[in-house]
Design an enzyme around this catalytic site. Structure first.
Site, short mmCIF file in Angstrom:
data_model
loop_
_atom_site.label_atom_id
_atom_site.label_comp_id
_atom_site.label_asym_id
_atom_site.label_seq_id
_atom_site.Cartn_x
_atom_site.Cartn_y
_atom_site.Cartn_z
N HIS B 89 0.85 -1.21 0.00
CA HIS B 89 0.00 0.00 0.00
C HIS B 89 0.87 1.25 0.00
O HIS B 89 0.69 2.16 -0.83
CB HIS B 89 -0.89 -0.04 1.24
CG HIS B 89 -1.78 1.15 1.44
ND1 HIS B 89 -3.16 1.08 1.34
CD2 HIS B 89 -1.48 2.43 1.76
CE1 HIS B 89 -3.67 2.29 1.57
NE2 HIS B 89 -2.67 3.12 1.84
N GLU B 90 1.85 1.32 0.92
CA GLU B 90 2.67 2.52 1.01
C GLU B 90 3.54 2.71 -0.24
O GLU B 90 3.73 3.83 -0.72
CB GLU B 90 3.54 2.47 2.27
CG GLU B 90 2.76 2.44 3.58
CD GLU B 90 1.74 3.57 3.70
OE1 GLU B 90 0.71 3.37 4.36
OE2 GLU B 90 1.95 4.65 3.11
N HIS B 93 1.55 4.28 -2.92
CA HIS B 93 1.54 5.75 -2.77
C HIS B 93 2.80 6.32 -3.41
O HIS B 93 2.72 7.24 -4.22
CB HIS B 93 1.52 6.14 -1.29
CG HIS B 93 0.17 6.10 -0.66
ND1 HIS B 93 -0.97 6.54 -1.28
CD2 HIS B 93 -0.21 5.66 0.57
CE1 HIS B 93 -2.01 6.37 -0.46
NE2 HIS B 93 -1.58 5.85 0.66
N HIS B 99 -5.64 7.13 -2.45
CA HIS B 99 -6.57 6.11 -1.98
C HIS B 99 -7.72 5.98 -2.99
O HIS B 99 -8.10 6.97 -3.64
CB HIS B 99 -7.11 6.46 -0.60
CG HIS B 99 -6.04 6.43 0.45
ND1 HIS B 99 -5.71 7.50 1.23
CD2 HIS B 99 -5.20 5.43 0.82
CE1 HIS B 99 -4.72 7.19 2.05
NE2 HIS B 99 -4.39 5.92 1.81
N TYR B 148 -10.11 2.64 1.70
CA TYR B 148 -10.39 2.69 3.13
C TYR B 148 -11.36 1.55 3.49
O TYR B 148 -12.16 1.12 2.65
CB TYR B 148 -11.10 3.99 3.48
CG TYR B 148 -10.25 5.23 3.66
CD1 TYR B 148 -8.87 5.20 3.57
CD2 TYR B 148 -10.87 6.44 3.93
CE1 TYR B 148 -8.13 6.35 3.73
CE2 TYR B 148 -10.13 7.60 4.10
CZ TYR B 148 -8.75 7.55 4.00
OH TYR B 148 -8.05 8.70 4.16
#
Lengths: 45, 638
Positions: B89-90, B93, B99, B148
């Protein structure tokens, strides 16, 4: 000898924390919960 | 994020800072392997490139979005962030992704319940317009690893995000692996057309059987079928759920004599990394003595037709069910994988069948825990399962404990147990990383979203009464018995009680044909203790640098016995000066050029004005003197 209930250690402490929960608990107020903004972006946001 | 300037090169330089926890380092490297398997993004240790990602143990889990061209771009994997999907996930980014629910069209798919959001956190639910953010023509993705969860920033117990399609309420917020749409977007954004470590797969649904060929040097052929009278009734890819499809390859050992063989060869493959893992499902409906051999036909200049080498003999294949197998290969030249079925002694009513082959340049799991008739254990009192004993590559005996009897979540724990090598091993057990993977049995390895957790044996970890957790099981462990009655000692288990929810466990292909596979790898990661020393500011090559401090991450070097500071630079900026104290950038050059041009122009203007003024004055003077001469008073006219 450890007692039975110590026989397993739970690295999550029974709570399935998401990325944002972890950051919130640390008092971080990052953009969208886990995005670090640079200076200009910070001002912009 | 829109803008080419935010892209990274396809191979991203990185540093694993020594502040990272040991487990986190191993998890990050595993996350890199998922990028290499499913995308064209690769990672390489930083070797002085202008920009790189420095992964360190900061407070929490965070990253910037996109390549910020700042030289050392930080990405934090702090305490509790050492989960593989969190790292994925990071890094998404860092690669330029926001997101999922911040897409401009987000409101078509989810409702944000503003009154349920913690006060002051509403800004976390902003959206970007389509001038700032590009959805890359991919539909809204409830399964994104970047979405989310429904409880994000809730001020109570009610969900802050409600999906318009209710079935997706508990899907959003998955932190297992890339979704198909995540990969589609990433591969589109970076123009990927292949991946570093994926090589081949075959589910035999197409009649070309993925280019596999029957070998001529055998006595029978493999048949492409969708059912065998003696079994299997259906394929493994779809478990017979799709009418008119569901094929697999079958070697009918009942129709040949003992010792007869059938060879099936893959198309020619070209390795890049020199190590491979072959996975496939195998079904035996013949005889216990039937056997499947795995060969490699390797081609080289000296062997135009290829040299056939036996890699593994698979014997004692259980009868009557699909079984998952892994075979480790270490091929460096172009090669074919060859499946060799052999008719064993004894009667046969069927034969050998293979399906869902995957070949990738990844490491095979060390062990497989196959749990049959799985669903009966979910939520049941006897859902406390212990795996068979396994040995790690260093010789440590271990066992996995799967706790299914909790009402909502599944727990998984790693235990060291007393074993045959204990007298020769180091105690407390140092830095062995145990990775436990609940396999998503999707036929295509690239589409699997397996759930994975890793723990590392920290030899200094103690529990409250001062016992070393990873000390010798016979010393700290409790008495336990194997199913055959032999007694052993089981050490303290480390793991998580929230490995996966029951709901997710029963989604995708985690349970297929009522079978579940837990893939296990226990690896020594002590070599990661200080992986890569970053060229730290002021690092000394000789004592001369001992008290030299180079500013702004400059590096002190000694040149001709004189200390110098080597200053960092980027694409459009640099540091300069004796101690790298001054910063320069192409923007400055432009400013200097413009201002000097302006100065010259002003100067020339002044010169012009002065000369005009002087000339004018001189001319004026001249004309006035001339008129004086011409007017002698009253000059007489003729």
């Amino acid at each position: 000898l450890p007692t039975p209930e110590n026989f397993v250690r739970d690295v999550d402490g029974g709570i399935n924390q998401d990325i944002f929960d972890i950051n919130e608990d640390l008092g971080l107020d990052l953009f969208e919960g886990d995005i670090r903004l640079d200076g200009a972006e910070q001002r912009n946001s | 994020i829109i803008g080419e300037e935010y892209r990274w090169p396809h191979t991203i330089p990185y540093v694993l800072d020594d502040s990272l926890e040991m487990n986190a380092k191993g998890v990050i490297l595993d996350a890199f392997e998922r990028y290499r398997l499913k995308t064209c993004i690769d990672f390489k240790p930083w070797a002085g490139e202008a920009n790189y990602i420095s992964v360190f143990k900061g407070s929490g889990c965070w990253s910037s979005v996109g390549n910020r061209h700042v030289g050392k771009q930080d990405l934090s994997i702090g305490t509790n962030c050492d989960r593989i999907a969190t790292v994925q996930h990071e890094f998404l980014h860092a690669l330029g992704f926001w997101h999922e629910q911040s897409r401009s069209d987000r409101d078509d798919y989810v409702n944000i319940m503003w009154e349920r959001i913690q006060s002051g956190r509403e800004h976390n639910f902003n959206t970007y317009n389509d001038q700032q953010s590009d959805s890359l023509n991919v539909p809204y993705d409830y399964t994104s690893v970047m979405h989310y969860s429904k409880t994000a920033f809730q001020n109570g117990t009610e969900p802050t995000i409600v999906t318009r399609i209710p079935d997706f309420m508990d899907v959003i917020g998955q932190r297992m692996d890339f979704s198909d749409y995540d990969l589609l977007k990433l591969n589109r954004l970076y123009n990927c057309s292949s991946s570093l470590s994926f090589m081949d797969l075959c589910n035999f649904e197409l009649e070309n059987v993925c280019g596999m060929v029957q070998s001529s040097g055998d006595s029978a052929d493999w048949q492409r079928v969708s059912q065998v009278p003696g079994g299997p009734e259906n394929d493994h890819s779809n478990m017979g759920q799709c009418k008119g499809s569901g094929f697999f390859m079958h070697f009918d050992s009942s129709s040949v004599n003992v010792g007869a063989t059938a060879l099936l060869e893959s198309r020619i493959l070209y390795p890049k990394r020199g190590f491979q893992c072959l996975q496939f499902y195998l079904y035996n409906s013949g005889n216990d003595n039937d056997q499947l051999n795995i060969y490699i036909r390797e081609y080289s200049a000296g062997s135009v037709n290829g040299t056939l080498t036996l890699v593994e003999e698979i014997k004692e294949i259980p009868i009557g069910s699909w079984q998952l197998y892994h075979v480790t290969l270490t091929v460096t030249n172009k090669f074919r994988v060859v499946f060799g079925g052999i008719r064993g002694s004894g009667a046969s009513l069927g034969g050998l069948s293979i399906d869902d082959i995957n070949l990738s340049e990844t490491r095979c799991p060390h062990h497989i825990w196959h749990i049959k008739n799985f669903t009966q254990f979910i939520g049941s009192p006897n859902g406390k399962l212990y795996s068979p004993p396994f040995y790690s590559s260093k010789g440590y005996a271990f066992q996995i404990y799967l706790n299914l009897n909790h009402s909502t979540d599944v727990g998984i724990y790693f235990h060291l147990i007393s074993g045959a090598n204990d007298d020769q091993l180091q105690w407390p057990c140092p830095w062995q990383q145990a990775t436990m993977t609940l396999l998503d049995q999707n036929p295509d390895i690239r589409q699997r979203m397996s759930n994975q957790r890793s723990i590392t044996t920290d030899p200094f970890m103690t529990i409250d009464n001062g016992i070393y957790v990873w000390d010798r099981p016979s010393k700290v462990g409790g008495v336990a018995f194997f199913t055959n009655g032999t007694q052993f000692r089981r050490g303290i288990g480390l793991g998580t009680s929230v490995f996966i929810t029951h709901e997710r466990l029963q989604s995708r292909d985690f349970i297929k044909g009522n079978d579940v596979y837990i893939l296990l790898t226990v690896e020594d990661i002590s070599h990661l203790n200080s992986t890569q020393t970053e060229l730290t500011p002021g690092s000394t090559t000789k004592d001369l640098c001992a008290n030299i401090i180079c500013e702004n991450d400059g590096i002190c070097t000694v040149h001709n016995d004189k200390t110098e500071c080597r200053c960092p630079s980027g694409e459009d900026w640099w540091y300069m000066g004796e101690r790298c104290e001054k910063r320069g950038s192409t923007r400055d050059t432009v400013v200097i050029a413009a201002s000097s041009t302006a100065a010259v122009f002003a100067l020339m203007l002044m010169v012009t004005l002065v000369s005009v003024y002087c000339t004018k004055k001189k001319y004026h003077k001249k004309t006035s003197s001339k008129t004086a001469d011409e007017n002698p008073g009253n000059q007489h006219a003729f």
